[in-house]
Design a protein around this motif. Structure first.
Motif, PDB file in Angstrom:
ATOM      1  N   PHE C  19     -13.689  97.010   9.557  1.00 43.18           N
ATOM      2  CA  PHE C  19     -14.568  98.341   9.598  1.00 43.18           C
ATOM      3  C   PHE C  19     -13.753  99.301  10.085  1.00 43.18           C
ATOM      4  O   PHE C  19     -13.671 100.720   9.787  1.00 43.18           O
ATOM      5  CB  PHE C  19     -15.902  98.113  10.321  1.00 43.18           C
ATOM      6  CG  PHE C  19     -16.803  99.567  10.018  1.00 43.18           C
ATOM      7  CD1 PHE C  19     -17.478  99.789   9.025  1.00 43.18           C
ATOM      8  CD2 PHE C  19     -16.841 100.480  11.032  1.00 43.18           C
ATOM      9  CE1 PHE C  19     -18.427 101.051   9.188  1.00 43.18           C
ATOM     10  CE2 PHE C  19     -17.426 101.513  10.959  1.00 43.18           C
ATOM     11  CZ  PHE C  19     -18.133 101.644   9.935  1.00 43.18           C
ATOM     12  N   ALA C  20     -13.183  98.913  11.113  1.00 47.07           N
ATOM     13  CA  ALA C  20     -12.099  99.804  11.831  1.00 47.07           C
ATOM     14  C   ALA C  20     -11.004 100.393  10.971  1.00 47.07           C
ATOM     15  O   ALA C  20     -10.261 101.404  11.149  1.00 47.07           O
ATOM     16  CB  ALA C  20     -11.742  99.117  13.246  1.00 47.07           C
ATOM     17  N   ARG C  21     -10.618  99.528  10.090  1.00 45.96           N
ATOM     18  CA  ARG C  21      -9.587  99.880   9.016  1.00 45.96           C
ATOM     19  C   ARG C  21     -10.116 100.566   7.768  1.00 45.96           C
ATOM     20  O   ARG C  21      -9.211 100.774   6.806  1.00 45.96           O
ATOM     21  CB  ARG C  21      -8.796  98.667   8.560  1.00 45.96           C
ATOM     22  CG  ARG C  21      -7.967  97.855   9.766  1.00 45.96           C
ATOM     23  CD  ARG C  21      -6.872  96.921   9.163  1.00 45.96           C
ATOM     24  NE  ARG C  21      -7.541  95.957   8.448  1.00 45.96           N
ATOM     25  CZ  ARG C  21      -7.826  94.769   8.985  1.00 45.96           C
ATOM     26  NH1 ARG C  21      -7.801  94.539  10.301  1.00 45.96           N
ATOM     27  NH2 ARG C  21      -8.450  93.915   8.302  1.00 45.96           N
ATOM     28  N   GLN C  22     -11.232 100.971   7.723  1.00 46.49           N
ATOM     29  CA  GLN C  22     -11.914 102.013   6.562  1.00 46.49           C
ATOM     30  C   GLN C  22     -11.851 103.373   7.114  1.00 46.49           C
ATOM     31  O   GLN C  22     -12.609 103.987   7.560  1.00 46.49           O
ATOM     32  CB  GLN C  22     -13.263 101.463   6.339  1.00 46.49           C
ATOM     33  CG  GLN C  22     -13.183 100.304   5.470  1.00 46.49           C
ATOM     34  CD  GLN C  22     -14.619 100.509   4.599  1.00 46.49           C
ATOM     35  OE1 GLN C  22     -15.470 101.027   4.710  1.00 46.49           O
ATOM     36  NE2 GLN C  22     -14.561  99.590   3.451  1.00 46.49           N
ATOM     37  N   PRO C  23     -10.657 104.165   6.673  1.00 43.52           N
ATOM     38  CA  PRO C  23     -10.648 105.295   6.977  1.00 43.52           C
ATOM     39  C   PRO C  23     -11.678 106.189   6.543  1.00 43.52           C
ATOM     40  O   PRO C  23     -12.042 107.290   7.192  1.00 43.52           O
ATOM     41  CB  PRO C  23      -9.049 105.981   6.315  1.00 43.52           C
ATOM     42  CG  PRO C  23      -8.483 104.662   6.279  1.00 43.52           C
ATOM     43  CD  PRO C  23      -9.402 103.559   6.001  1.00 43.52           C
ATOM     44  N   PHE C  24     -12.228 105.920   5.399  1.00 38.17           N
ATOM     45  CA  PHE C  24     -13.429 106.817   4.926  1.00 38.17           C
ATOM     46  C   PHE C  24     -14.683 106.921   5.768  1.00 38.17           C
ATOM     47  O   PHE C  24     -15.445 107.592   5.895  1.00 38.17           O
ATOM     48  CB  PHE C  24     -13.824 106.237   3.541  1.00 38.17           C
ATOM     49  CG  PHE C  24     -14.679 107.296   2.762  1.00 38.17           C
ATOM     50  CD1 PHE C  24     -14.244 108.616   2.562  1.00 38.17           C
ATOM     51  CD2 PHE C  24     -15.992 106.760   2.136  1.00 38.17           C
ATOM     52  CE1 PHE C  24     -15.294 109.438   2.114  1.00 38.17           C
ATOM     53  CE2 PHE C  24     -16.701 107.698   1.578  1.00 38.17           C
ATOM     54  CZ  PHE C  24     -16.466 109.080   1.453  1.00 38.17           C
ATOM     55  N   MET C  25     -14.766 105.365   6.137  1.00 38.89           N
ATOM     56  CA  MET C  25     -16.147 105.446   7.084  1.00 38.89           C
ATOM     57  C   MET C  25     -15.666 106.283   8.580  1.00 38.89           C
ATOM     58  O   MET C  25     -16.676 106.849   8.949  1.00 38.89           O
ATOM     59  CB  MET C  25     -16.094 104.025   7.713  1.00 38.89           C
ATOM     60  CG  MET C  25     -17.108 103.022   6.526  1.00 38.89           C
ATOM     61  SD  MET C  25     -18.717 103.827   5.950  1.00 38.89           S
ATOM     62  CE  MET C  25     -18.145 104.306   4.479  1.00 38.89           C
ATOM     63  N   GLU C  26     -14.525 106.214   8.942  1.00 43.75           N
ATOM     64  CA  GLU C  26     -14.167 107.118  10.203  1.00 43.75           C
ATOM     65  C   GLU C  26     -14.471 108.592   9.657  1.00 43.75           C
ATOM     66  O   GLU C  26     -14.966 109.393  10.732  1.00 43.75           O
ATOM     67  CB  GLU C  26     -12.672 106.593  10.559  1.00 43.75           C
ATOM     68  CG  GLU C  26     -12.319 107.576  11.825  1.00 43.75           C
ATOM     69  CD  GLU C  26     -11.017 107.230  12.365  1.00 43.75           C
ATOM     70  OE1 GLU C  26     -10.287 106.235  11.605  1.00 43.75           O
ATOM     71  OE2 GLU C  26     -10.396 107.880  13.084  1.00 43.75           O
ATOM     72  N   TYR C  27     -13.963 108.813   8.616  1.00 42.83           N
ATOM     73  CA  TYR C  27     -14.016 110.276   8.138  1.00 42.83           C
ATOM     74  C   TYR C  27     -15.443 110.670   8.012  1.00 42.83           C
ATOM     75  O   TYR C  27     -15.702 111.893   8.491  1.00 42.83           O
ATOM     76  CB  TYR C  27     -13.341 110.430   6.702  1.00 42.83           C
ATOM     77  CG  TYR C  27     -13.058 111.851   6.255  1.00 42.83           C
ATOM     78  CD1 TYR C  27     -12.048 112.606   7.108  1.00 42.83           C
ATOM     79  CD2 TYR C  27     -13.310 112.147   4.942  1.00 42.83           C
ATOM     80  CE1 TYR C  27     -11.799 113.843   6.770  1.00 42.83           C
ATOM     81  CE2 TYR C  27     -12.951 113.534   4.584  1.00 42.83           C
ATOM     82  CZ  TYR C  27     -12.255 114.345   5.342  1.00 42.83           C
ATOM     83  OH  TYR C  27     -11.894 115.612   4.804  1.00 42.83           O
ATOM     84  N   LEU C  28     -16.222 109.802   7.654  1.00 46.60           N
ATOM     85  CA  LEU C  28     -17.688 110.208   7.438  1.00 46.60           C
ATOM     86  C   LEU C  28     -18.488 110.010   8.979  1.00 46.60           C
ATOM     87  O   LEU C  28     -19.598 110.534   9.172  1.00 46.60           O
ATOM     88  CB  LEU C  28     -18.423 109.240   6.916  1.00 46.60           C
ATOM     89  CG  LEU C  28     -18.134 109.115   4.942  1.00 46.60           C
ATOM     90  CD1 LEU C  28     -18.905 108.149   4.519  1.00 46.60           C
ATOM     91  CD2 LEU C  28     -17.987 110.530   4.413  1.00 46.60           C
TER      92      LEU C  28
END
Lengths: 148, 148, 148, 148
Positions: C19-28
């Protein structure tokens, strides 16, 4: 959506034989109207038994031939010695499903080793005119070791 | 998913009468097994005519009762003088659909003036054990002026 | 939907690391709010960047966390050395997606060797009240040899 | 899928103005690449913020532009003084979503007074080659009295 190469030289006989072993398709009166690699059309003539409370073909009978058309379109591209199962599908019912018969046109969108994605469109034929009755997307699983 | 209030005092009779007018449900041998506001269960005993090439219930017959269970769950909450049509649905087939009978449990998730969203889960009953065979989401349209 | 047994003793660290490697989740701005075998909740606080033209959370941002919650619920049950990809999903948007934050609750319905089926429900939280914003069904593929 | 007649003479300006008021589309970097009655293409250039853990576009960002392309294709045919909301959609992810940009092509399949059904296909563009990344079906609601 064109130019698929079957992986089983015997694909056509295999699809026809498997379809002939689907009691439900026989019960619905569905027949193969067109067959090509990655393409299956099924015809289902109107019968009162297939309708819902307003006299149209039931969403269930409509979707059933859409599903089988998609499934056999997928199977037409499977290697020998494998079988097909529907994993999931989604269907939008666009217009009242009426006519002398319905035709479901299953087409492979994306063949795959495990999952094949198909679309299937259903049309109602009435006095020579086609109405677009339903459109759907289907995921078919390829099962090794399952005779089809 | 609980505590829905029917808008038509006569909802139960209306659902039963409409179901009785669906030739396709009769053809499949489906019967109403449970009825409450926003809840309909349908039973469909095993018959060879309902199966696919491996002997399981066909995805089409399975989805047909899932759809009707969802549709009548929706209709149970509709005002008098309206009818129900399936706009679309999606179904995931989770396990081979086998057993002495299938039961489809349609439940309203979100009632609405125009669109009602339902889920419907199908279970196979075999020797007293239930297997979760399918789960789906359904959009049902409420049509004014369509006697149901 | 309960009592799933993880096949990888290190499942929790693996889910958090992926999960920590999903840039899109961080962006959201999405974060893991709950984690158990077969269960993942994601929180996404309101931000103007996530909305559509009427000020609600966009269907796209709403579905994005529903998808990731489902995907990580599936991954939590995968064996070591495998990765997760979404094969397909369907989502119904039930109510305007508003509130101080959305929470997506992904739950495994049916684990499988190749395909895992999940549902994911999204709720809007506003002044301590939850509204059911969306419900969806997701097919997740387990990919051997894909580090996740 | 061709020859739709807009019901609002000002349809093009209305679609562009509504799209410009979607903060989420701006956040994703999506722009209108093609606009015709019943047809909208959206481009979304690659950005690390839009990806998942394997470096591909996230299913969420991919589906977000598919949804907006479908929604604006529908809105292009709506009468003046109405707005668009996504009721539901289903999307199949066909290939890893990579490339310099994605393009989503939303097309109206069946316009309706209340519900409009669209398909939307997403392609990845890499070194001049297109890959079919996703295909989906969308139900869009027409809301009277909702300025869009």
């Amino acid at each position: 959506m064109a130019g698929f190469e079957p992986r089983d030289a015997d694909w056509e006989a295999r699809v026809r034989a498997s379809f002939a072993r689907q009691p439900f398709m026989e019960y619905l009166g569905a027949v193969i109207a067109h067959l090509a690699p990655g393409e299956v059309d099924l015809d289902m003539p109107h019968a009162r038994a297939l309708t819902q409370q307003h006299g149209y073909f039931h969403a269930g009978s409509t979707a059933s031939i859409a599903d089988s058309a998609a499934g056999y379109a997928a199977l037409s591209l499977y290697p020998a010695g494998t079988g097909v199962l529907t994993s999931e599908y989604k269907i939008n019912l666009l217009n009242p499903a009426r006519g002398e018969k319905l035709v479901a046109r299953g087409r492979v969108v994306k063949p795959g080793r495990t999952l094949t994605i198909c679309r299937s469109d259903v049309y109602g034929l009435e006095a020579g005119r086609e109405t677009h009755v339903a459109t759907g997307l289907f995921s078919l699983v390829c099962l090794p070791g399952l005779a089809d």
